[in-house]
Design a protein around this motif. Sequence first.
Motif, PDB file in Angstrom:
ATOM      1  N   PHE A   1      36.371  25.033  51.124  1.00 29.75           N
ATOM      2  CA  PHE A   1      37.804  25.331  51.081  1.00 29.75           C
ATOM      3  C   PHE A   1      38.345  25.022  49.687  1.00 29.75           C
ATOM      4  O   PHE A   1      37.968  24.037  49.074  1.00 29.75           O
ATOM      5  CB  PHE A   1      38.557  24.492  52.118  1.00 29.75           C
ATOM      6  N   LYS A   2      39.248  25.858  49.277  1.00 27.81           N
ATOM      7  CA  LYS A   2      39.741  25.670  47.924  1.00 27.81           C
ATOM      8  C   LYS A   2      40.897  24.690  47.879  1.00 27.81           C
ATOM      9  O   LYS A   2      41.497  24.351  48.898  1.00 27.81           O
ATOM     10  CB  LYS A   2      40.188  27.021  47.362  1.00 27.81           C
ATOM     11  N   GLY A   3      41.209  24.242  46.684  1.00 27.06           N
ATOM     12  CA  GLY A   3      42.439  23.491  46.424  1.00 27.06           C
ATOM     13  C   GLY A   3      42.488  22.137  47.084  1.00 27.06           C
ATOM     14  O   GLY A   3      41.498  21.419  47.134  1.00 27.06           O
ATOM     15  N   TRP A   4      43.650  21.843  47.660  1.00 25.62           N
ATOM     16  CA  TRP A   4      43.903  20.475  48.084  1.00 25.62           C
ATOM     17  C   TRP A   4      43.359  20.159  49.466  1.00 25.62           C
ATOM     18  O   TRP A   4      43.356  19.013  49.874  1.00 25.62           O
ATOM     19  CB  TRP A   4      45.395  20.159  48.020  1.00 25.62           C
ATOM     20  N   VAL A   5      42.879  21.142  50.176  1.00 26.39           N
ATOM     21  CA  VAL A   5      42.450  20.912  51.561  1.00 26.39           C
ATOM     22  C   VAL A   5      41.365  19.838  51.626  1.00 26.39           C
ATOM     23  O   VAL A   5      41.479  18.854  52.357  1.00 26.39           O
ATOM     24  CB  VAL A   5      41.956  22.219  52.205  1.00 26.39           C
ATOM     25  N   ALA A   6      40.320  20.018  50.789  1.00 30.27           N
ATOM     26  CA  ALA A   6      39.203  19.078  50.806  1.00 30.27           C
ATOM     27  C   ALA A   6      39.667  17.673  50.413  1.00 30.27           C
ATOM     28  O   ALA A   6      39.078  16.677  50.807  1.00 30.27           O
ATOM     29  CB  ALA A   6      38.107  19.557  49.849  1.00 30.27           C
ATOM     30  N   GLU A   7      40.750  17.624  49.646  1.00 31.27           N
ATOM     31  CA  GLU A   7      41.208  16.334  49.176  1.00 31.27           C
ATOM     32  C   GLU A   7      42.110  15.659  50.203  1.00 31.27           C
ATOM     33  O   GLU A   7      42.059  14.445  50.391  1.00 31.27           O
ATOM     34  CB  GLU A   7      41.977  16.549  47.859  1.00 31.27           C
TER      35      GLU A   7
END
Lengths: 550, 550
Positions: free
Chosen positions: A186-192
């Motif tokens: 998953f891109k962007g902030w999701v993984a974070e």
Amino acid sequence: MIWLRQYRKELLVGDVVAGIIVAFMMIPQGMAYALVAGLPPVTGLYASLLPALAYALFGSSMVQSVGPMAITSLMVGTSIGAMATAGTPLYELLSQQLALAAGLVLFLCGVLRLGFLSNFFSRPVMSGFTSGAAIVIALGQCKPLLGMAHGFSLGAINVPSTALGFASVALLLLARYALPAVLKPFKGWVAEVLPKMAPIAVVVGAALVVSLMGLEGAGVKTVGAIPAGLPAVGFVPSAEYWRPLLVPALAIGFMVFLASQSAAQSLALKRDERIDTNRELLGLGAANLASALSGGFVVTGSISRSAVNYSAGANTPLASLISALLIAIILCVPNAWLSLLPMPAMAATIIVAVMGMVDLTTLAQCWCHDRSDAATLLATAAGVLLIGVEEGVVVGVVLSFASLVWRSSRPHIAIIGRMPGTEHFRNVERYAVETLPGVVMLRVDSAMVFNNTDSVIERVEQELHAGGPALKHLVLVLSAVNMVDTTALLALTELNKQMRAHQRFLHLCEVRGPVMDRLKHSKLVTQELTGQVFLSAAQAFEYLSAKSSD
Amino acid sequence: MIWLRQYRKELLVGDVVAGIIVAFMMIPQGMAYALVAGLPPVTGLYASLLPALAYALFGSSMVQSVGPMAITSLMVGTSIGAMATAGTPLYELLSQQLALAAGLVLFLCGVLRLGFLSNFFSRPVMSGFTSGAAIVIALGQCKPLLGMAHGFSLGAINVPSTALGFASVALLLLARYALPAVLKPFKGWVAEVLPKMAPIAVVVGAALVVSLMGLEGAGVKTVGAIPAGLPAVGFVPSAEYWRPLLVPALAIGFMVFLASQSAAQSLALKRDERIDTNRELLGLGAANLASALSGGFVVTGSISRSAVNYSAGANTPLASLISALLIAIILCVPNAWLSLLPMPAMAATIIVAVMGMVDLTTLAQCWCHDRSDAATLLATAAGVLLIGVEEGVVVGVVLSFASLVWRSSRPHIAIIGRMPGTEHFRNVERYAVETLPGVVMLRVDSAMVFNNTDSVIERVEQELHAGGPALKHLVLVLSAVNMVDTTALLALTELNKQMRAHQRFLHLCEVRGPVMDRLKHSKLVTQELTGQVFLSAAQAFEYLSAKSSD
């Protein structure tokens, strides 16, 4: 409130998303940290409402999330625990009064512009303190994790609680260490950001398990009834407790500031903003006053929540206001599900959260760079664990200043010579350099002040002695000397007099501007100096080399 | 005792003459300082016997005169006065026990090599302390000077005593300020040493006046009966008083060391000797133990007596032994004349002696050189006068360290440029220098440590901000940086990361050897640095100038 006047609608989506996510992070965290402070869980939710508004009005960071925090909650618990019993009305009253006092301390520091005091805390001290406090908090959560009601013994362990607690810990660790890798596609902030939702998922899941399996009857404790509705505003402080609360308020006020400051700064770096330290103090003071007046306890900017807030897209304090609004709504609608959250799972979220605070990286960095910093870090952590939370910080601060003083009293002094063919001068022990017969050039690598004057003069006298009668010129290279205090000036004056008696010459060179501004009014430089003041070491070298070849 | 084995007969005349002169200086001084300490005058004579022998055996200075001294006597008086009433056997016992404790403190400091602790006392602190203590002593002598028996009121003034006291003060002042001019025609040491005999002349003269005019009947008090013979050796310390004597013993032990050290050092400079600080501590410890065991009280090296000893020709500690022998003889032969010495004249000698200790010269020097040192001096003196003798020193030491820390937390930072046509770099605000477009060279004039890291980084960020996007290179010139601690290293690492994000380059140059020794193991320098490490500012300048003209 400049941010509100300049608000643009493009910012809204980020703020709303971040506000919702932080609210779901805040709910288990606020309740858990209230437990760390020995307070009813709902106070942690109360402490997430008005303080956010107060900080939005007065603070300087755009993405700071203000609310309860592990270490300050621990400090509240240990301070108030010495004056009242947890669970009594006095205990709650004092926790509010302590927030009021800490808020006043912060406000006053802001007005008096005392933000610079944060310089007293070195990174090793802060790191040692954080690690020590994290261990203290984790140890304190072992009893609820294992479902122990009284005492601390193997027999007191409640098996269903322990199973639930360990399962929660395992899930939380999985979410922290395995989930980011899974979410990588998953891109962007999701993984974070998504892994940060693990605590609420785990405690709600645990609550479901407990109610479905009827584990309450098997001895698994839950958070218990959460009063519905918003907190009452206002309270009557106890006049007789101002005095005993003074020292805790100072210590906690300071810790609130330090924690918040490091959160705000690390995020300001990322966002290319500047934090105004003194406005930050005002914002935190206002937040704590608001918390005291609305049934909460000490709050501060939280590094972990603020980072999530930022990652989830928060642009302005509106995100925090949305979080607060959401929590307020949850308090006002039927919230029986909150009362079912099981204590072992709450303890698990605390333990896993503070485990991440045990900071071995800084210890390793200190160890590589400077053993004395590593010793200070370990001593601070040991002090927190063995003596007490506040006492540990005092140990650390005293040690770090003692090592500063100790080092400045033993300055590095090098004999220097000219690098052949250049105008550069370097230590004779490190480089193959040219020196002049009958001349010693000494570079003092420290301010010349009272606590190292003796050792500088002693070294100079050693060199004069070693040089014997052939030694006629001593050049003090002051390139690294940023201060010559009166003690050092008088000692130099005596040295000069003594050298005159032996027909020797004392020269100075590379005197820094601010030092020369003072020295040029002294008798030493205006009248008594046996030698000269040269602009540079090179000029001194040339002059003395011409002189010796006469 | 090397001096004894190497003794040559040529040294004898000087030692004998100095010994006799110092003995006659010692008799009124010893008795007077015993009075300052609240003790019977004879104890001041006892304190001039065995201590001299003990110091001759263990001390390191050849011309030091060890015995009672004004300030340490004052400290004895104020410390013991809090535990017992002057004139009681307990008071005398405690004064001996205090000397024993101070001796042990000194001995221990010598064995543990703690002589470096004297670095904690700056000249302003010492000067303020001495001046304050001198005023305290002088005020304490006003009562005996004016012949007041009880209380302090105009009515209590005894006219004959006052007349005798003021006449003595006048004569002593004449001897100090007028006699040297009169004696100028005489060569050598006579003009220097003879005026120092004024106190004994004045007190003996006053004794004659009192006995001839029968002033004892008119209310003029005398020193009173002096027991004949040598002091008894040995005493039984009181077990219960060790604890309350601990802090005074530490404070007095330290003051003994500082007083003696400054006497020994100023004379060693003149005699071209070196003082071994730790042997000095052993010598003073032994002298105080000897004093305790032979009916005396705290002793130290006296600047005034040691200077006379030196001027009168003393070559070795034999001079002090001769003084001690002479005093012992005077104690053993009929000494009724000593008992007739009038108190107002004794008070006059004390007042005139300590008036010379009020040190306005150092105050003026501090005022010219550094107002903060002047403030420390005045605060120390005020502390001694208004709070207490020991408390005043604590005030001074704390202030001097606080100002050290305060200053190191606000380092001087200069933007530098190249002096045209040279390889020298100077502050752009002070010199007309060349700078490069897109490059800022910042020289940090201080160690980079935790308590100034924030202000250094803040200044760097200011410059980066002011330079705007055109600014690509920041060169930190570390010529004056003698230390980069972990806190500063981590901050530099973050700065470097932040600069990388903006395609900017952080360079270091003029890194001192000991700093580079640490930095070269850090990730910052080995892997992460966006720029380069240059040996000199000139090399950095050339490299960046070539780069910008690409």
